[in-house]
Design a protein around this motif. Structure first.
Motif, PDB file in Angstrom:
ATOM      1  N   VAL A  57       0.839  -1.192   0.000  1.00 29.42           N
ATOM      2  CA  VAL A  57       0.000   0.000   0.000  1.00 29.42           C
ATOM      3  C   VAL A  57       0.880   1.250   0.000  1.00 29.42           C
ATOM      4  O   VAL A  57       2.020   1.221   0.482  1.00 29.42           O
ATOM      5  N   ALA A  58       0.336   2.314  -0.550  1.00 28.51           N
ATOM      6  CA  ALA A  58       1.043   3.587  -0.574  1.00 28.51           C
ATOM      7  C   ALA A  58       0.830   4.312   0.748  1.00 28.51           C
ATOM      8  O   ALA A  58      -0.300   4.600   1.133  1.00 28.51           O
ATOM      9  N   CYS A  59       1.909   4.565   1.447  1.00 28.15           N
ATOM     10  CA  CYS A  59       1.835   5.282   2.724  1.00 28.15           C
ATOM     11  C   CYS A  59       3.208   5.823   3.065  1.00 28.15           C
ATOM     12  O   CYS A  59       4.136   5.053   3.321  1.00 28.15           O
ATOM     13  N   ASP A  60       3.350   7.138   3.048  1.00 33.35           N
ATOM     14  CA  ASP A  60       4.608   7.754   3.451  1.00 33.35           C
ATOM     15  C   ASP A  60       4.755   7.652   4.962  1.00 33.35           C
ATOM     16  O   ASP A  60       3.861   8.072   5.701  1.00 33.35           O
ATOM     17  N   ALA A  61       5.860   7.088   5.422  1.00 32.66           N
ATOM     18  CA  ALA A  61       6.055   6.935   6.866  1.00 32.66           C
ATOM     19  C   ALA A  61       6.101   8.282   7.574  1.00 32.66           C
ATOM     20  O   ALA A  61       5.826   8.373   8.771  1.00 32.66           O
ATOM     21  N   GLU A  62       6.411   9.355   6.812  1.00 34.73           N
ATOM     22  CA  GLU A  62       6.429  10.688   7.418  1.00 34.73           C
ATOM     23  C   GLU A  62       5.023  11.223   7.668  1.00 34.73           C
ATOM     24  O   GLU A  62       4.853  12.222   8.376  1.00 34.73           O
ATOM     25  N   ASP A  63       4.024  10.586   7.068  1.00 34.46           N
ATOM     26  CA  ASP A  63       2.623  10.981   7.243  1.00 34.46           C
ATOM     27  C   ASP A  63       2.053  10.214   8.435  1.00 34.46           C
ATOM     28  O   ASP A  63       1.527   9.123   8.293  1.00 34.46           O
ATOM     29  N   ARG A  64       2.157  10.807   9.630  1.00 38.92           N
ATOM     30  CA  ARG A  64       1.767  10.097  10.841  1.00 38.92           C
ATOM     31  C   ARG A  64       0.290   9.737  10.850  1.00 38.92           C
ATOM     32  O   ARG A  64      -0.094   8.652  11.302  1.00 38.92           O
ATOM     33  N   GLY A  84      14.386   3.639   4.515  1.00 40.68           N
ATOM     34  CA  GLY A  84      15.558   4.513   4.528  1.00 40.68           C
ATOM     35  C   GLY A  84      15.996   4.856   3.120  1.00 40.68           C
ATOM     36  O   GLY A  84      15.934   4.015   2.224  1.00 40.68           O
ATOM     37  N   ASN A  85      16.408   6.085   2.936  1.00 39.98           N
ATOM     38  CA  ASN A  85      16.955   6.532   1.658  1.00 39.98           C
ATOM     39  C   ASN A  85      18.461   6.330   1.696  1.00 39.98           C
ATOM     40  O   ASN A  85      19.173   7.071   2.373  1.00 39.98           O
ATOM     41  N   THR A 101      13.105  11.119   5.463  1.00 39.20           N
ATOM     42  CA  THR A 101      12.922   9.704   5.147  1.00 39.20           C
ATOM     43  C   THR A 101      13.530   8.788   6.198  1.00 39.20           C
ATOM     44  O   THR A 101      12.921   7.783   6.587  1.00 39.20           O
ATOM     45  N   ASN A 102      14.721   9.123   6.673  1.00 39.47           N
ATOM     46  CA  ASN A 102      15.466   8.207   7.528  1.00 39.47           C
ATOM     47  C   ASN A 102      15.212   8.390   9.018  1.00 39.47           C
ATOM     48  O   ASN A 102      15.469   7.471   9.804  1.00 39.47           O
ATOM     49  N   VAL A 103      14.730   9.563   9.406  1.00 37.67           N
ATOM     50  CA  VAL A 103      14.539   9.826  10.831  1.00 37.67           C
ATOM     51  C   VAL A 103      13.066  10.096  11.166  1.00 37.67           C
ATOM     52  O   VAL A 103      12.500   9.437  12.036  1.00 37.67           O
ATOM     53  N   ALA A 155      21.046   8.856  13.976  1.00 40.92           N
ATOM     54  CA  ALA A 155      19.956   9.564  14.658  1.00 40.92           C
ATOM     55  C   ALA A 155      18.741   8.658  14.825  1.00 40.92           C
ATOM     56  O   ALA A 155      18.079   8.677  15.874  1.00 40.92           O
ATOM     57  N   ALA A 156      18.451   7.842  13.805  1.00 37.52           N
ATOM     58  CA  ALA A 156      17.324   6.919  13.889  1.00 37.52           C
ATOM     59  C   ALA A 156      17.558   5.871  14.977  1.00 37.52           C
ATOM     60  O   ALA A 156      16.648   5.525  15.740  1.00 37.52           O
ATOM     61  N   GLU A 157      18.788   5.357  15.057  1.00 41.53           N
ATOM     62  CA  GLU A 157      19.112   4.410  16.127  1.00 41.53           C
ATOM     63  C   GLU A 157      18.867   5.022  17.497  1.00 41.53           C
ATOM     64  O   GLU A 157      18.335   4.374  18.405  1.00 41.53           O
ATOM     65  N   GLN A 158      19.251   6.281  17.654  1.00 46.39           N
ATOM     66  CA  GLN A 158      19.111   6.950  18.942  1.00 46.39           C
ATOM     67  C   GLN A 158      17.654   7.098  19.347  1.00 46.39           C
ATOM     68  O   GLN A 158      17.325   7.033  20.543  1.00 46.39           O
TER      69      GLN A 158
END
Length: 342
Positions: A57-64, A84-85, A101-103, A155-158
């Motif tokens: 499905v189409a869903c941008d992870a940045e779109d909460r 991740g990009n 994209t990554n964080v 940063a994502a790991e943190q």
């Protein structure tokens, strides 16, 4: 390595897989969709319309808000986050895109999961390190990425260390498997140059620990079914430079050896900057699992280069692109077994 017929405890279902446009996510989606038909959903960026298949499905992870609606609808029991990009140059030239994209995507994911009983396994990368002589990075080594991509992955790991310590983060290296568009993977790009008779220049001094996606899929499954938490390195047992990886592709594919060029990474220019020897020591993961999860890539040790001119050595065997599909994209150890466990 995981025995082909080894039973695995069922993971919490339904399963959400993010980042299905990437090699690791794409192969994981295929594997888990066969294992658990109708109970696996993969998400892609809304503008990536070419990636279409049942369950995606189409869903941008940045779109909460959209992501939250997806969780409400499916009531996911677990999430495999492969988003991740990883386009190094694009990240250097557009740091805002890399961060989003990554964080930001992971921040949204974590903010939803923290309020639900959901198992999360997150895939990070070896490029959180700059690379040093000898490599052999362990989990406790300080991160020092040289790229924007690597910095955003740190940063994502943190985010998970701080807000979801019960999640499991695995740093992978180069996942070797097919991609949805034939361009997303390391093998894809190298082979695309050789197919057209164009030179491909790879680095003598960027060293990685590649893994078959066939092995990664089984690792992801065991981690999703477990309660392992924290950070683990998930690199393969064979250390190869990008030049050596290209040698393997060149010889196995039967391509003109003169089309492969090599150079030191600093000779390639400043953008994107390149890491050095980021080979990872994955002993902690093997001990936690009680087994070495990865076979070497390539599986046949006779396909490991022994020198800079190794790819010129052509014996009675004749390489072909079909052979690349058989022994470099797919793990021959699992070749005689169905994608699902017996």
């Amino acid at each position: 390595m995981f025995p082909a017929g080894d039973p695995v405890p069922e993971i919490p279902l339904p399963l959400l897989i993010t980042g299905v446009a990437g090699v690791a996510g794409y192969n994981a989606f295929d594997y888990f969709s066969q294992r658990y038909p109708g109970r696996v959903i993969g998400i892609r960026q809304a503008d990536n319309w070419k990636l279409s298949a049942p369950g995606i499905v189409a869903c941008d992870a940045e779109d909460r808000e959209e992501l939250n609606r997806l969780f409400d609808r499916w009531q996911f029991g677990s999430v495999l986050d492969c988003a991740g990009n990883c386009a190094l140059r694009a990240c250097e030239l557009d740091t805002r895109l890399a961060w989003r994209t990554n964080v930001e995507g992971l921040v949204n994911l974590a903010s939803i999961i923290v309020e639900r009983n959901v198992r999360l396994v997150h895939a990070s990368i070896d490029l959180v390190f700059a690379g040093r002589d000898g490599g052999s990075y362990v989990e406790g080594d300080p991160t020092d990425p040289v790229t924007v991509y690597g910095k955003t992955m740190v940063a994502a790991e943190q985010v998970l260390f701080d807000w979801l310590p019960q999640a499991c983060t695995v740093r992978i290296s180069l996942p070797m498997g097919v991609s949805f568009n034939g361009h997303a993977g390391a093998i894809d790009w190298i082979q695309s140059r050789f197919k057209k008779g164009r030179p491909a220049t790879l680095y003598f001094d960027e060293v990685r620990t590649p893994t078959y996606t066939d092995c990664l899929n089984r690792l992801f499954e065991r981690l999703l079914a477990s309660d392992l938490a924290g950070l683990y390195h998930a690199g393969g047992p064979t250390r190869l430079s990008l030049y050596e990886i290209a040698q393997v592709v060149n010889r196995v594919g039967g391509y003109d050896p003169k089309t492969l060029m090599g150079c030191l990474r600093h000779a390639a220019g400043p953008i994107p900057p390149r890491a050095g020897n980021v080979a990872m020591d994955s002993t902690k993961l093997s001990v936690a699992l009680g087994i070495e999860p990865f076979t070497p890539w390539p599986y046949d040790e006779s396909l490991v280069p022994t020198g800079p001119e190794w790819h010129y050595e052509r014996g009675p065997e004749r390489g072909s692109p079909e052979l690349i599909a058989e022994v470099l994209y797919r793990n021959p150890y699992y070749a005689t077994v169905n994608q699902r466990f017996a």
